[in-house]
Design a protein around this motif. Structure first.
Motif, PDB file in Angstrom:
ATOM      1  N   LYS A 123       0.790  -1.130   0.034  1.00  0.00           N
ATOM      2  CA  LYS A 123      -0.122   0.100  -0.105  1.00  0.00           C
ATOM      3  C   LYS A 123       0.932   1.249  -0.002  1.00  0.00           C
ATOM      4  O   LYS A 123       0.475   2.248  -0.785  1.00  0.00           O
ATOM      5  N   VAL A 124       1.940   1.371   0.622  1.00  0.00           N
ATOM      6  CA  VAL A 124       3.114   2.312   0.842  1.00  0.00           C
ATOM      7  C   VAL A 124       3.635   2.689  -0.543  1.00  0.00           C
ATOM      8  O   VAL A 124       3.625   3.872  -1.021  1.00  0.00           O
ATOM      9  N   ARG A 125       3.852   1.438  -1.163  1.00  0.00           N
ATOM     10  CA  ARG A 125       4.325   1.587  -2.544  1.00  0.00           C
ATOM     11  C   ARG A 125       3.633   2.107  -3.473  1.00  0.00           C
ATOM     12  O   ARG A 125       3.713   3.298  -4.296  1.00  0.00           O
ATOM     13  N   GLU A 126       2.175   1.694  -3.419  1.00  0.00           N
ATOM     14  CA  GLU A 126       1.093   2.480  -4.301  1.00  0.00           C
ATOM     15  C   GLU A 126       1.043   3.646  -4.066  1.00  0.00           C
ATOM     16  O   GLU A 126       0.830   4.706  -5.055  1.00  0.00           O
ATOM     17  N   GLN A 127       0.903   4.152  -2.787  1.00  0.00           N
ATOM     18  CA  GLN A 127       0.652   5.619  -2.387  1.00  0.00           C
ATOM     19  C   GLN A 127       1.927   6.368  -2.814  1.00  0.00           C
ATOM     20  O   GLN A 127       1.477   7.588  -3.052  1.00  0.00           O
ATOM     21  N   ILE A 171       1.667   9.689  -5.328  1.00  0.00           N
ATOM     22  CA  ILE A 171       1.985  10.850  -4.851  1.00  0.00           C
ATOM     23  C   ILE A 171       3.036  11.527  -6.012  1.00  0.00           C
ATOM     24  O   ILE A 171       2.909  12.625  -6.380  1.00  0.00           O
ATOM     25  N   GLU A 172       3.849  10.384  -6.595  1.00  0.00           N
ATOM     26  CA  GLU A 172       4.780  11.104  -7.490  1.00  0.00           C
ATOM     27  C   GLU A 172       4.049  11.400  -8.788  1.00  0.00           C
ATOM     28  O   GLU A 172       4.439  12.537  -9.413  1.00  0.00           O
ATOM     29  N   VAL A 173       3.009  10.772  -9.282  1.00  0.00           N
ATOM     30  CA  VAL A 173       2.166  10.961 -10.672  1.00  0.00           C
ATOM     31  C   VAL A 173       1.713  12.317 -10.200  1.00  0.00           C
ATOM     32  O   VAL A 173       1.619  13.271 -11.247  1.00  0.00           O
ATOM     33  N   LEU A 174       1.043  12.558  -9.071  1.00  0.00           N
ATOM     34  CA  LEU A 174       0.204  13.845  -8.599  1.00  0.00           C
ATOM     35  C   LEU A 174       1.109  15.045  -8.687  1.00  0.00           C
ATOM     36  O   LEU A 174       0.723  16.212  -8.934  1.00  0.00           O
ATOM     37  N   GLY A 175       2.383  14.819  -8.350  1.00  0.00           N
ATOM     38  CA  GLY A 175       3.530  15.898  -8.187  1.00  0.00           C
ATOM     39  C   GLY A 175       3.913  16.440  -9.476  1.00  0.00           C
ATOM     40  O   GLY A 175       4.217  17.491 -10.091  1.00  0.00           O
ATOM     41  N   LYS A 176       4.021  15.296 -10.428  1.00  0.00           N
ATOM     42  CA  LYS A 176       4.496  15.663 -11.797  1.00  0.00           C
ATOM     43  C   LYS A 176       2.946  16.184 -12.521  1.00  0.00           C
ATOM     44  O   LYS A 176       3.416  17.222 -13.273  1.00  0.00           O
ATOM     45  N   ALA A 177       1.887  15.800 -12.266  1.00  0.00           N
ATOM     46  CA  ALA A 177       0.584  16.461 -12.857  1.00  0.00           C
ATOM     47  C   ALA A 177       0.474  17.910 -12.511  1.00  0.00           C
ATOM     48  O   ALA A 177       0.106  18.758 -13.313  1.00  0.00           O
ATOM     49  N   THR A 178       0.847  18.133 -11.032  1.00  0.00           N
ATOM     50  CA  THR A 178       0.811  19.677 -10.595  1.00  0.00           C
ATOM     51  C   THR A 178       1.929  20.668 -11.330  1.00  0.00           C
ATOM     52  O   THR A 178       1.601  21.492 -11.757  1.00  0.00           O
ATOM     53  N   ALA A 179       2.999  19.798 -11.390  1.00  0.00           N
ATOM     54  CA  ALA A 179       4.055  20.587 -12.070  1.00  0.00           C
ATOM     55  C   ALA A 179       3.723  21.103 -13.618  1.00  0.00           C
ATOM     56  O   ALA A 179       3.901  22.090 -13.896  1.00  0.00           O
TER      57      ALA A 179
END
Length: 63
Positions: A39-43, A47-55
């Motif tokens: 679950k931690v790996r999935e989260q 988070i990485e994808v959301l950070g890239k999308a935000t940028a």
């Protein structure tokens, strides 16, 4: 079954009965730990994808 496999099985059975060394994880605890690590790996991936999308969207907004 190899001798080592049998030895590990017996060792884990003793731990599950409460006869193992202090701090040893029983089978249920091992399964929960593996589930939580997945679950931690999935989260972290989310988070990485959301950070890239935000940028990406922040760059688009400044153009």
């Amino acid at each position: 079954m190899s001798p080592e496999g049998l030895r590990n099985w017996v060792k884990q059975a003793k731990i599950d009965r409460g006869e193992g060394p202090a701090g040893a994880l029983n089978t249920a605890e091992r399964e929960e730990l593996a589930r939580l690590r997945r679950k931690v790996r999935e989260q972290e991936a989310t988070i990485e994808v959301l950070g890239k999308a935000t940028a990406f969207f922040a760059q688009q907004k400044t153009k």
